[in-house]
Design a protein around this motif. Structure first.
Motif, PDB file in Angstrom:
ATOM      1  N   THR A  28      36.229  -7.527  30.328  1.00 15.27           N
ATOM      2  CA  THR A  28      36.145  -8.014  31.701  1.00 15.27           C
ATOM      3  C   THR A  28      35.788  -6.835  32.599  1.00 15.27           C
ATOM      4  N   GLY A  48      35.846 -12.076  34.983  1.00  7.75           N
ATOM      5  CA  GLY A  48      36.810 -13.136  34.686  1.00  7.75           C
ATOM      6  C   GLY A  48      37.614 -13.505  35.922  1.00  7.75           C
ATOM      7  N   ASP A  49      38.072 -14.760  35.936  1.00  8.56           N
ATOM      8  CA  ASP A  49      38.930 -15.143  37.066  1.00  8.56           C
ATOM      9  C   ASP A  49      40.322 -14.521  36.918  1.00  8.56           C
ATOM     10  N   SER A  50      40.543 -13.797  35.826  1.00 11.09           N
ATOM     11  CA  SER A  50      41.767 -12.984  35.698  1.00 11.09           C
ATOM     12  C   SER A  50      41.825 -11.950  36.820  1.00 11.09           C
ATOM     13  N   ASP A  88      32.914 -16.104  35.649  1.00 16.42           N
ATOM     14  CA  ASP A  88      33.792 -17.262  35.459  1.00 16.42           C
ATOM     15  C   ASP A  88      33.682 -18.226  36.625  1.00 16.42           C
ATOM     16  N   LYS A 118      30.815 -19.032  32.915  1.00 18.20           N
ATOM     17  CA  LYS A 118      31.757 -19.502  31.894  1.00 18.20           C
ATOM     18  C   LYS A 118      32.634 -20.609  32.492  1.00 18.20           C
ATOM     19  N   HIS A 142      35.012 -21.896  26.712  1.00 19.34           N
ATOM     20  CA  HIS A 142      36.316 -21.218  26.616  1.00 19.34           C
ATOM     21  C   HIS A 142      37.328 -22.267  26.165  1.00 19.34           C
ATOM     22  N   GLU A 187      40.646 -18.279  22.972  1.00 11.61           N
ATOM     23  CA  GLU A 187      41.768 -17.500  23.511  1.00 11.61           C
ATOM     24  C   GLU A 187      43.096 -17.920  22.885  1.00 11.61           C
ATOM     25  N   ILE A 208      39.903 -13.543  21.876  1.00 11.06           N
ATOM     26  CA  ILE A 208      40.890 -12.757  22.641  1.00 11.06           C
ATOM     27  C   ILE A 208      42.237 -13.235  22.114  1.00 11.06           C
ATOM     28  N   ILE A 218      36.931  -9.806  23.159  1.00  9.37           N
ATOM     29  CA  ILE A 218      37.009  -9.474  24.584  1.00  9.37           C
ATOM     30  C   ILE A 218      38.458  -9.163  24.942  1.00  9.37           C
TER      31      ILE A 218
HETATM   32  O1  KIV Z   1      39.362 -14.466  33.097  1.00 11.72           O
HETATM   33  C1  KIV Z   1      39.322 -13.794  32.053  1.00 11.72           C
HETATM   34  O2  KIV Z   1      39.571 -12.588  32.039  1.00 11.72           O
HETATM   35  C2  KIV Z   1      38.983 -14.495  30.820  1.00 11.72           C
HETATM   36  C3  KIV Z   1      39.147 -13.735  29.537  1.00 11.72           C
HETATM   37  C4  KIV Z   1      40.584 -13.695  29.219  1.00 11.72           C
HETATM   38  C5  KIV Z   1      38.352 -14.292  28.452  1.00 11.72           C
HETATM   39  O3  KIV Z   1      38.615 -15.623  30.853  1.00 11.72           O
END
Ligand code: KIV
Length: 275
Positions: A28, A48-50, A88, A118, A142, A187, A208, A218
């Motif tokens: 990411t 990523g939306d993380s 994302d 994604k 995903h 995931e 992941i 990832i």
């Molecule tokens: O948002 C994110 O970081 C993700 C990864 C965990 C694949 O979707």
């Protein structure tokens, strides 16, 4: 005038073609300077939306907005030259209808210049994925643990720990692949399940916390750098940036307090008056 650049950026079809080949290196990335470092080593940079948790201290990814994704997507595009940048789609920006998904995805692609988006979800998203791909939007799927569904699944627990739970997850991965996704993130699923899905689908699987047998891996950059206060059990730390930043900040604070911090008089020494 030629628009040819020295370095050609990887595309979704390039990534798709790596099925069963050299493992895909993915991380990411949310900002320009780290994207610049990662770009030399990664095939895919996922915005990523993380970022909701990592950059904004949110509890989940649910409050993340399309504007937040676009801002960081732009930064990662500016910082990178070679890796495929995937952005994302945040919760609420694509689930209502295929048309909503297309309008949101088109905005992300136009405003960031990224090469793909994604979406989370398996069979239930297959129609939307096909709709997007037919209209020129490369989609990464995903499945397995889908964090945007936290309020219906209840916890971030690994999926498919009992063999009896495997069938719907396998079906999700197949549906995403058949719908035209160029790759799929798996995931937090049991290792043998990750392996089985990788054998079954014709597109690269990006694991992941899934299986070493996946076509790529990832991690969230800050998790593997040792910056995140809490990380999932499967995360291997490749750095300890948290303690290292703390040491640096403490050193700085000590110098400032002791008035040893170099001020302008050291950087720009006064000229001696001419006599
Ligand atoms: O948002 C994110 O970081 C993700 C990864 C965990 C694949 O979707």
């Amino acid at each position: 005038m030629s628009l040819q650049k020295d370095i050609r950026r990887l595309t979704a079809p390039d990534i798709r073609a790596r099925k069963g080949g050299d493992p895909l290196v993915c991380l990411t990335s949310y900002h320009a300077h780290t994207a610049r470092i990662l770009d030399a080593y990664c095939d895919v940079l996922l915005v990523g939306d993380s970022l909701g948790m990592v950059m904004h201290g949110l509890e989940t990814t649910v409050p993340v907005t399309l504007d937040m994704m676009i801002l960081q997507g732009l930064a990662v595009m500016r910082g990178s030259k070679r890796a495929l940048v995937v952005v994302d789609m945040p919760f609420g920006s694509y689930e209502a209808s295929k048309e909503q998904a297309f309008l949101s995805a088109a905005r992300v692609m136009k405003e960031t210049g990224c090469g793909a988006i994604k979406v989370e979800g398996g069979r239930r998203m297959a129609g939307t994925i096909a709709f997007l791909v037919e209209r020129g939007v490369p989609v990464m799927g995903h499945v397995g643990l889908t964090p945007q569904a936290i309020n219906t699944i209840g916890s971030f627990r690994a999926q498919g720990r009992d063999e009896s739970d495997w069938a719907p997850i396998e079906d999700d991965a197949r549906a995403v692949a058949d719908a035209g996704a160029f790759a799929v993130v798996l995931e937090a699923i049991a290792e043998p399940l990750g392996r089985r899905i990788t054998e079954q689908v014709a597109i690269p699987t990006i694991g992941i916390g899934a299986s070493v047998a996946c076509d790529g891996q990832i991690l969230v950059l800050e998790d593997m750098l040792g910056l995140s206060p809490q990380v999932p059990k499967f995360v291997k730390r490749f750095g300890e940036l948290g303690p290292s930043i703390e040491r640096a900040v403490k050193g700085y604070a000590d110098e400032v307090r002791a008035r040893r911090f170099p001020g302008p008089e050291q950087v720009y020494p006064m000229r001696k008056p001419k006599v």
